[in-house]
Scaffold this motif. Structure first.
Motif, short mmCIF file in Angstrom:
data_model
loop_
_atom_site.label_atom_id
_atom_site.label_comp_id
_atom_site.label_asym_id
_atom_site.label_seq_id
_atom_site.Cartn_x
_atom_site.Cartn_y
_atom_site.Cartn_z
N GLN A 1 16.56 7.38 20.87
CA GLN A 1 17.23 7.51 22.16
C GLN A 1 16.65 6.55 23.18
O GLN A 1 17.39 6.03 24.04
CB GLN A 1 17.11 8.95 22.65
CG GLN A 1 17.93 9.94 21.85
CD GLN A 1 17.71 11.37 22.31
OE1 GLN A 1 16.73 11.68 22.99
NE2 GLN A 1 18.62 12.25 21.92
N ALA A 2 15.36 6.30 23.11
CA ALA A 2 14.73 5.39 24.07
C ALA A 2 15.10 3.94 23.83
O ALA A 2 15.04 3.12 24.73
CB ALA A 2 13.20 5.55 24.00
N SER A 3 15.52 3.62 22.60
CA SER A 3 15.80 2.22 22.27
C SER A 3 17.27 1.93 21.98
O SER A 3 17.61 0.78 21.70
CB SER A 3 14.96 1.80 21.05
OG SER A 3 15.29 2.59 19.92
N HIS A 4 18.13 2.96 22.03
CA HIS A 4 19.53 2.76 21.68
C HIS A 4 20.46 3.26 22.78
O HIS A 4 20.13 4.19 23.53
CB HIS A 4 19.86 3.48 20.37
CG HIS A 4 19.33 2.78 19.15
ND1 HIS A 4 17.97 2.77 18.85
CD2 HIS A 4 19.95 2.06 18.17
CE1 HIS A 4 17.79 2.08 17.73
NE2 HIS A 4 18.96 1.64 17.31
N THR B 1 27.46 3.54 22.22
CA THR B 1 27.86 2.66 21.12
C THR B 1 26.95 2.73 19.91
O THR B 1 27.33 2.25 18.83
CB THR B 1 27.88 1.20 21.62
OG1 THR B 1 26.54 0.82 22.02
CG2 THR B 1 28.82 1.03 22.81
N GLY B 2 25.74 3.29 20.06
CA GLY B 2 24.79 3.31 18.96
C GLY B 2 24.04 2.00 18.78
O GLY B 2 23.16 1.90 17.92
N LEU B 3 24.36 0.99 19.58
CA LEU B 3 23.63 -0.29 19.52
C LEU B 3 22.28 -0.13 20.20
O LEU B 3 22.07 0.78 21.00
CB LEU B 3 24.43 -1.38 20.22
CG LEU B 3 25.84 -1.67 19.69
CD1 LEU B 3 26.52 -2.71 20.58
CD2 LEU B 3 25.78 -2.18 18.26
N ILE B 4 21.35 -1.04 19.91
CA ILE B 4 20.09 -1.01 20.64
C ILE B 4 20.37 -1.34 22.10
O ILE B 4 21.35 -2.03 22.43
CB ILE B 4 19.03 -1.96 20.04
CG1 ILE B 4 19.45 -3.43 20.18
CG2 ILE B 4 18.74 -1.62 18.60
CD1 ILE B 4 18.34 -4.40 19.82
N ASN B 5 19.53 -0.83 22.99
CA ASN B 5 19.75 -1.04 24.42
C ASN B 5 19.04 -2.29 24.93
O ASN B 5 18.39 -3.01 24.15
CB ASN B 5 19.33 0.20 25.21
CG ASN B 5 17.86 0.55 25.02
OD1 ASN B 5 17.04 -0.29 24.63
ND2 ASN B 5 17.52 1.80 25.27
N ARG B 6 19.16 -2.52 26.21
CA ARG B 6 18.62 -3.75 26.79
C ARG B 6 17.11 -3.85 26.62
O ARG B 6 16.59 -4.92 26.30
CB ARG B 6 18.99 -3.82 28.28
CG ARG B 6 18.61 -5.14 28.94
CD ARG B 6 18.90 -5.15 30.42
NE ARG B 6 18.69 -6.49 30.96
CZ ARG B 6 19.64 -7.36 31.17
NH1 ARG B 6 20.89 -7.06 30.91
NH2 ARG B 6 19.37 -8.57 31.65
N ARG B 7 16.40 -2.74 26.82
CA ARG B 7 14.94 -2.79 26.72
C ARG B 7 14.50 -3.18 25.32
O ARG B 7 13.63 -4.05 25.14
CB ARG B 7 14.35 -1.43 27.09
CG ARG B 7 12.83 -1.45 27.21
CD ARG B 7 12.27 -0.09 27.48
NE ARG B 7 12.35 0.75 26.28
CZ ARG B 7 11.78 1.95 26.19
NH1 ARG B 7 11.13 2.46 27.21
NH2 ARG B 7 11.87 2.65 25.07
N ALA B 8 15.10 -2.54 24.31
CA ALA B 8 14.74 -2.87 22.93
C ALA B 8 15.14 -4.29 22.58
O ALA B 8 14.42 -4.99 21.84
CB ALA B 8 15.41 -1.89 21.97
#
Length: 598
Positions: free
Chosen positions: A150-153, A157-164
């Motif tokens: 959850q912290a990285s996605h 959309t289930g894609l990795i997020n900006r931070r990751a």
């Protein structure tokens, strides 16, 4: 043995038996697995919890060597882990197993565990064996993985997020010096075209569904090992594994074609989609992660400005992205000016051309004071503020300062006009902000006019109508700015609560010699009057233009031939001076503004 000694011995034995019974009950009851071994590592005792973890009975494991029963592996790497019992017995100290350990059971199943072994000593201090504690952490580890995901996605959309994604980019930059310069990694930045139209037309549920479809399409288009991320809003990032420039562009083109071919259907409506893509190489000397993302973002904007649904590949000789880099610098300068309170208000008079047109107007303009004191014109920083979504803050600064400046000034008559951007007009909190400012200041709402452009009003017509009706209900006025430069549909004028129609200067500038421009201005003026609107002509630069406008019946004129922009202090300077009306005509429009008459 005397009776007293016998009684004492029996009491001690009874107490020891009681303590042993309590210990056994405790070991039988606790949820953690416990087993003991002798000094050679042979299992002597296994509590029920350990039996459940091993999926074997006490009879099956007692007497077995611990390293044949407790078989461990790393959960991710799948490599064997050292058994803690022999290590503990050799080192005569506590031994903890890797926190990512799994216990491999005899039937091939496994369970996530935390395990430690500690030595047991006899009365002489010699190591008599080991006690092993085993705890089932499957649920804890699953929760930990869930929280990490959850912290990285991105949850939608289930894609990795900006931070990751930024962490992946940092790794790519750190490794760039090790790669062949002809085969770098590539960063592709994608922005959906017309996403706001679908979001505003069909609602946020439709927008969310479109984003999920786009995410699936992008993932299906890239290669194994390429990383797709949602950067926020309708923006996506893709980190391509090492390849040539040509291959990177080919992958970006596949993504572009995929989005262009996506037909998004929502209920009874169907939409075409497309995306604009910026592509940059991840190379040694490319700067920080921020620099890399900024370069890709600029390239994406160049693609969008070039007509959308295209790719722009940036390099060190790319003039277009360098220009956009200048806009980003102006965006940062604007943010700093807002923080340091270095924006400056100017005003320009709008003069009535007909005796019955009423009092003149003062349009409030904004400038920036540079750190060195130089005055920066709006053409330098306003485009950057619009591009990088800073106009909401600029508009609020202008409105707040304008209302404060004219608070209680009954000696200055006329309408005070303030420009309003599409960002503010569509902002959910803007209406509440204006109403609060009016309530707190006591400023008369009927003296405040908001100027909006055609494109700003049409960017979200429903929201624009709501805001305009609410403020009109409080007495505020509205002017439609630059009419004729955008969509120029007379039909939607009926749906906008406006008071003034400002004729775009491109039709006014050559009105003296161009009959077509004159006819166009005449048409706008006549229809405006028919709808009960007052008309204002912009770019009035000569007395001849002003005379033609007066002949056509236009109500007001604005331009350098009427009045030059001046610092707002010139309008406010003479406190207690005789009452004046903004825009009252004088023979010379450039006379001292302290008289506040034009």
């Amino acid at each position: 043995m005397h009776g007293a000694e016998m009684a004492g011995r029996k009491s001690a034995e009874w107490q020891l038996a009681q303590e042993k019974e309590v210990a056994e009950i405790t070991l039988q009851s606790i949820t953690d697995g416990v087993l003991t071994t002798d000094a050679e590592g042979r299992i002597g005792y296994v509590n029920p919890a350990a039996q459940r973890l091993l999926d074997r009975s006490a009879a099956q494991v007692e007497g077995q060597m611990a390293d044949t029963v407790l078989v461990l592996a790393h959960e991710v790497r799948r490599t064997p882990l050292a058994n803690p019992v022999p290590v503990c017995l050799r080192s005569r100290g506590r031994c903890d197993v890797d926190r990512d350990a799994v216990l491999l059971r005899h039937d091939g199943s496994e369970v996530a565990v935390e395990m430690s072994a500690a030595p047991m000593h006899d009365a002489d201090g010699r190591v008599a064996g080991a006690v092993v504690a085993i705890r089932d952490v499957a649920q804890e580890r699953q929760l930990r993985r869930l929280l990490a995901h959850q912290a990285s996605h991105d949850p939608l959309t289930g894609l990795i997020n900006r931070r990751a994604f930024e962490e992946r980019l940092k790794t790519a930059l750190d490794e760039a010096h090790e790669r062949d310069a002809a085969h770098p990694q590539w960063l592709c930045y994608a922005d959906l075209d017309q996403f706001k139209l679908i979001n505003d037309t069909c609602g946020h549920l439709a927008g969310d569904e479109l984003l999920k479809q786009v995410a699936r399409d992008l993932r299906a288009t890239v290669r194994d090992g390429d990383v797709v991320a949602r950067m926020g809003g309708d923006e996506f990032g893709v980190l391509l594994r090492p390849c040539t420039r040509e291959v990177a562009y080919e992958i970006a083109e596949r993504m572009r074609q995929s989005l262009a071919g996506l037909r998004f259907a929502w209920r009874n409506q169907s939409f075409t989609t497309s995306g604009s893509f910026g592509l940059v190489a991840v190379q040694e000397g490319g700067g920080s992660v921020y620099d890399l993302l900024s370069a890709a973002d600029r390239a994406c904007y160049v693609a969008k400005d070039g007509g959308r649904n295209r790719i722009h590949l940036a390099d060190s000789h790319d003039a277009a992205t360098q220009k956009l880099g200048g806009e980003m610098e102006w965006a940062h300068a604007t943010m700093r000016a807002l923080e340091d309170d270095r924006l400056v208000l100017y005003w320009q008079a709008i003069r009535p051309l007909r005796p019955d047109a009423g009092a003149g107007h003062a349009e409030i303009l904004v400038r920036m004071r540079a750190p060195d004191g130089a005055l920066v014109p709006p053409g330098a920083f306003i485009p950057a503020a619009e591009r990088y979504n800073l106009m909401r803050d600029v508009d609020r600064w202008v409105i707040r300062r304008t209302i404060a400046a004219f608070r209680g000034r009954t000696d200055i008559r006329g309408v005070i006009a303030v420009n309003l951007s599409a960002q503010s007009l569509c902002d959910d909190d803007f209406l509440g902000f204006v109403l609060a400012e009016l309530d707190e200041s006591g400023f008369r709402p009927d003296r405040l006019c908001f100027e909006v452009t055609e494109t700003a009003a049409m960017s979200n017509l429903t929201r624009a109508q709501e805001v305009m009706r609410a403020l009109k209900g409080r007495g505020c006025r509205f002017a439609l700015d630059d009419f004729g430069s955008g969509l120029s549909s007379f039909g939607y004028l009926k749906n906008l609560a406006i008071d003034y129609l400002k004729i775009d200067g491109s039709f006014v500038r050559h009105i003296v010699e161009d009959r077509l421009d004159r006819a166009f201005v005449q048409s706008i003026n006549d229809i405006g009057h028919l709808m009960g609107l007052s008309t204002i002509a912009e770019y009035v630069e000569t007395p001849e233009i002003e005379e033609v406008l007066r002949t056509l019946g236009v109500d007001y004129a604005q331009g350098y031939g009427v009045a030059m922009p001046e610092p707002l202090e010139t309008l406010l300077a003479a406190e207690g001076a005789p009452e004046s009306t903004i825009g009252t005509p004088l023979h010379n429009p450039y006379e001292d503004a302290l008289m506040r008459n034009f």
